[in-house]
Design a protein around this motif. Structure first.
Motif, PDB file in Angstrom:
ATOM      1  N   ALA A  68     -20.302 -12.686  16.611  1.00  0.00           N
ATOM      2  CA  ALA A  68     -19.303 -13.759  16.624  1.00  0.00           C
ATOM      3  C   ALA A  68     -18.614 -13.771  17.978  1.00  0.00           C
ATOM      4  N   PRO A  69     -18.307 -14.951  18.488  1.00  0.00           N
ATOM      5  CA  PRO A  69     -17.617 -14.990  19.776  1.00  0.00           C
ATOM      6  C   PRO A  69     -16.251 -14.323  19.661  1.00  0.00           C
ATOM      7  N   ALA A  70     -15.849 -13.730  20.753  1.00  0.00           N
ATOM      8  CA  ALA A  70     -14.539 -13.079  20.767  1.00  0.00           C
ATOM      9  C   ALA A  70     -13.464 -14.128  20.519  1.00  0.00           C
ATOM     10  N   PRO A  71     -12.475 -13.813  19.710  1.00  0.00           N
ATOM     11  CA  PRO A  71     -11.420 -14.800  19.467  1.00  0.00           C
ATOM     12  C   PRO A  71     -10.709 -15.152  20.760  1.00  0.00           C
ATOM     13  N   ARG A  72     -10.383 -16.429  20.879  1.00  0.00           N
ATOM     14  CA  ARG A  72      -9.672 -16.865  22.085  1.00  0.00           C
ATOM     15  C   ARG A  72      -8.256 -16.323  22.043  1.00  0.00           C
ATOM     16  N   ARG A  73      -7.915 -15.663  23.111  1.00  0.00           N
ATOM     17  CA  ARG A  73      -6.543 -15.158  23.206  1.00  0.00           C
ATOM     18  C   ARG A  73      -5.640 -16.312  23.592  1.00  0.00           C
ATOM     19  N   PRO A  74      -4.578 -16.461  22.857  1.00  0.00           N
ATOM     20  CA  PRO A  74      -3.685 -17.546  23.229  1.00  0.00           C
ATOM     21  C   PRO A  74      -3.050 -17.262  24.588  1.00  0.00           C
ATOM     22  N   GLY A  75      -3.104 -18.244  25.422  1.00  0.00           N
ATOM     23  CA  GLY A  75      -2.457 -18.134  26.724  1.00  0.00           C
ATOM     24  C   GLY A  75      -1.212 -19.009  26.706  1.00  0.00           C
ATOM     25  N   ARG A  76      -0.750 -19.328  27.856  1.00  0.00           N
ATOM     26  CA  ARG A  76       0.389 -20.221  27.974  1.00  0.00           C
ATOM     27  C   ARG A  76      -0.071 -21.612  27.537  1.00  0.00           C
ATOM     28  N   ARG A  77       0.675 -22.266  26.682  1.00  0.00           N
ATOM     29  CA  ARG A  77       0.362 -23.618  26.223  1.00  0.00           C
ATOM     30  C   ARG A  77       1.271 -24.600  26.936  1.00  0.00           C
ATOM     31  N   LEU A  78       0.720 -25.756  27.231  1.00  0.00           N
ATOM     32  CA  LEU A  78       1.507 -26.783  27.901  1.00  0.00           C
ATOM     33  C   LEU A  78       2.575 -27.337  26.971  1.00  0.00           C
ATOM     34  N   THR A  79       3.721 -27.583  27.540  1.00  0.00           N
ATOM     35  CA  THR A  79       4.800 -28.239  26.809  1.00  0.00           C
ATOM     36  C   THR A  79       5.208 -29.476  27.602  1.00  0.00           C
ATOM     37  N   ALA A  80       5.777 -30.439  26.901  1.00  0.00           N
ATOM     38  CA  ALA A  80       6.208 -31.679  27.555  1.00  0.00           C
ATOM     39  C   ALA A  80       7.368 -31.370  28.485  1.00  0.00           C
ATOM     40  N   PRO A  81       7.529 -32.065  29.546  1.00  0.00           N
ATOM     41  CA  PRO A  81       6.705 -33.178  30.015  1.00  0.00           C
ATOM     42  C   PRO A  81       5.533 -32.673  30.856  1.00  0.00           C
ATOM     43  N   VAL A  82       4.409 -33.405  30.815  1.00  0.00           N
ATOM     44  CA  VAL A  82       3.258 -33.101  31.653  1.00  0.00           C
ATOM     45  C   VAL A  82       2.941 -34.330  32.498  1.00  0.00           C
ATOM     46  N   THR A  83       2.304 -34.095  33.636  1.00  0.00           N
ATOM     47  CA  THR A  83       1.934 -35.182  34.544  1.00  0.00           C
ATOM     48  C   THR A  83       0.481 -34.987  34.954  1.00  0.00           C
ATOM     49  N   GLY A  84      -0.020 -35.887  35.763  1.00  0.00           N
ATOM     50  CA  GLY A  84      -1.384 -35.785  36.256  1.00  0.00           C
ATOM     51  C   GLY A  84      -1.629 -34.539  37.086  1.00  0.00           C
ATOM     52  N   SER A  85      -0.593 -34.004  37.699  1.00  0.00           N
ATOM     53  CA  SER A  85      -0.759 -32.798  38.523  1.00  0.00           C
ATOM     54  C   SER A  85      -0.617 -31.505  37.707  1.00  0.00           C
ATOM     55  N   THR A  86      -0.319 -31.624  36.424  1.00  0.00           N
ATOM     56  CA  THR A  86      -0.210 -30.435  35.563  1.00  0.00           C
ATOM     57  C   THR A  86      -1.581 -29.779  35.457  1.00  0.00           C
ATOM     58  N   VAL A  87      -1.619 -28.462  35.630  1.00  0.00           N
ATOM     59  CA  VAL A  87      -2.866 -27.702  35.584  1.00  0.00           C
ATOM     60  C   VAL A  87      -3.115 -27.220  34.153  1.00  0.00           C
ATOM     61  N   ILE A  88      -4.347 -27.341  33.717  1.00  0.00           N
ATOM     62  CA  ILE A  88      -4.739 -26.882  32.374  1.00  0.00           C
ATOM     63  C   ILE A  88      -4.795 -25.355  32.398  1.00  0.00           C
ATOM     64  N   PRO A  89      -4.002 -24.694  31.559  1.00  0.00           N
ATOM     65  CA  PRO A  89      -4.022 -23.224  31.551  1.00  0.00           C
ATOM     66  C   PRO A  89      -5.188 -22.701  30.709  1.00  0.00           C
ATOM     67  N   PRO A  90      -5.586 -21.451  30.924  1.00  0.00           N
ATOM     68  CA  PRO A  90      -6.637 -20.858  30.095  1.00  0.00           C
ATOM     69  C   PRO A  90      -6.207 -20.856  28.625  1.00  0.00           C
ATOM     70  N   GLY A  91      -7.144 -21.149  27.736  1.00  0.00           N
ATOM     71  CA  GLY A  91      -6.861 -21.123  26.305  1.00  0.00           C
ATOM     72  C   GLY A  91      -6.121 -22.338  25.786  1.00  0.00           C
ATOM     73  N   GLN A  92      -5.944 -23.369  26.609  1.00  0.00           N
ATOM     74  CA  GLN A  92      -5.237 -24.570  26.152  1.00  0.00           C
ATOM     75  C   GLN A  92      -6.037 -25.252  25.045  1.00  0.00           C
ATOM     76  N   ASN A  93      -5.350 -25.704  24.019  1.00  0.00           N
ATOM     77  CA  ASN A  93      -6.017 -26.444  22.952  1.00  0.00           C
ATOM     78  C   ASN A  93      -5.711 -27.932  23.102  1.00  0.00           C
ATOM     79  N   CYS A  94      -6.357 -28.722  22.279  1.00  0.00           N
ATOM     80  CA  CYS A  94      -6.151 -30.173  22.302  1.00  0.00           C
ATOM     81  C   CYS A  94      -4.898 -30.473  21.490  1.00  0.00           C
ATOM     82  N   SER A  95      -3.765 -30.336  22.107  1.00  0.00           N
ATOM     83  CA  SER A  95      -2.476 -30.406  21.431  1.00  0.00           C
ATOM     84  C   SER A  95      -1.914 -31.820  21.396  1.00  0.00           C
ATOM     85  N   GLN A  96      -0.846 -31.971  20.644  1.00  0.00           N
ATOM     86  CA  GLN A  96      -0.149 -33.251  20.587  1.00  0.00           C
ATOM     87  C   GLN A  96       0.490 -33.596  21.929  1.00  0.00           C
ATOM     88  N   VAL A  97       0.876 -32.592  22.693  1.00  0.00           N
ATOM     89  CA  VAL A  97       1.419 -32.836  24.032  1.00  0.00           C
ATOM     90  C   VAL A  97       0.342 -33.495  24.900  1.00  0.00           C
TER      91      VAL A  97
END
Length: 186
Positions: A68-97
């Motif tokens: 089984a693949p190793a479970p994804r370790r939660p990293g820093r998740r993006l919080t609002a507000p975000v812009t086009g220059s916001t960098v996707i952090p490792p472990g980011q999910n497809c969130s409501q933000v």
């Protein structure tokens, strides 16, 4: 589809052989129940449970399964507000933000499809503006029909049935499915 209508599907029991089990359509619930009755692991996808049962019914060792693949370790998740220059952090999910940002930038037709889910999961370090560009670049491929995975037998059957019966009703398609799954595979 089989045309052999003289046979009826047997009950899912430990008296079956592995080849007989493989000849018929079974739901995951049926397979999992049989696995538990036989003292086998009932977890995993339908293909894995079926393979495990077929081997056990034929007295063979259980097939090896990939780790089984190793479970994804939660990293820093993006919080609002975000812009086009916001960098996707490792472990980011497809969130409501992210959804709110993409709807704002792309429009109400935005949705997280396979292309965008894969992009978010695999492109840490890229910006949200790059993700928007990826969305636009993948729309032609996203509109093409994609192969339905083998584990989604009902969906595969319905797509093929509707291609052959473009004016067919849902009730007719489901009746055809019930008839199809009641027949042996060969």
């Amino acid at each position: 589809m089989s045309t052999n209508t003289g046979e009826s599907r047997p009950a899912p029991t430990s008296a079956l052989t592995g080849s007989e089990l493989l000849r018929w359509y079974w739901t995951l619930d049926e397979l999992s129940s049989l696995a538990r009755e036989m003292g086998l692991p009932a977890g995993g996808g339908k293909a894995a449970v079926t393979a495990r049962l077929a081997a056990a019914l034929d007295g063979l060792p259980a097939p090896t399964t990939p780790a089984a693949p190793a479970p994804r370790r939660p990293g820093r998740r993006l919080t609002a507000p975000v812009t086009g220059s916001t960098v996707i952090p490792p472990g980011q999910n497809c969130s409501q933000v992210l959804r709110a940002y993409f709807v704002r930038e792309i429009g109400p037709g935005f949705h997280f499809d396979a292309f965008m889910r894969d992009y978010i999961a695999g492109h840490a370090g890229h910006t949200l503006a790059e993700a928007v560009a990826h969305w636009h670049a993948t729309r032609t491929r996203a509109a093409e029909p994609r192969e339905i995975g083998a584990q989604f037998e009902l969906n595969r059957f319905l797509r093929a049935w509707h291609a052959q019966h473009p004016d067919g009703a849902r009730a007719e398609a489901l009746a055809a499915w019930r008839d199809h799954r009641a027949r042996p595979r060969n």
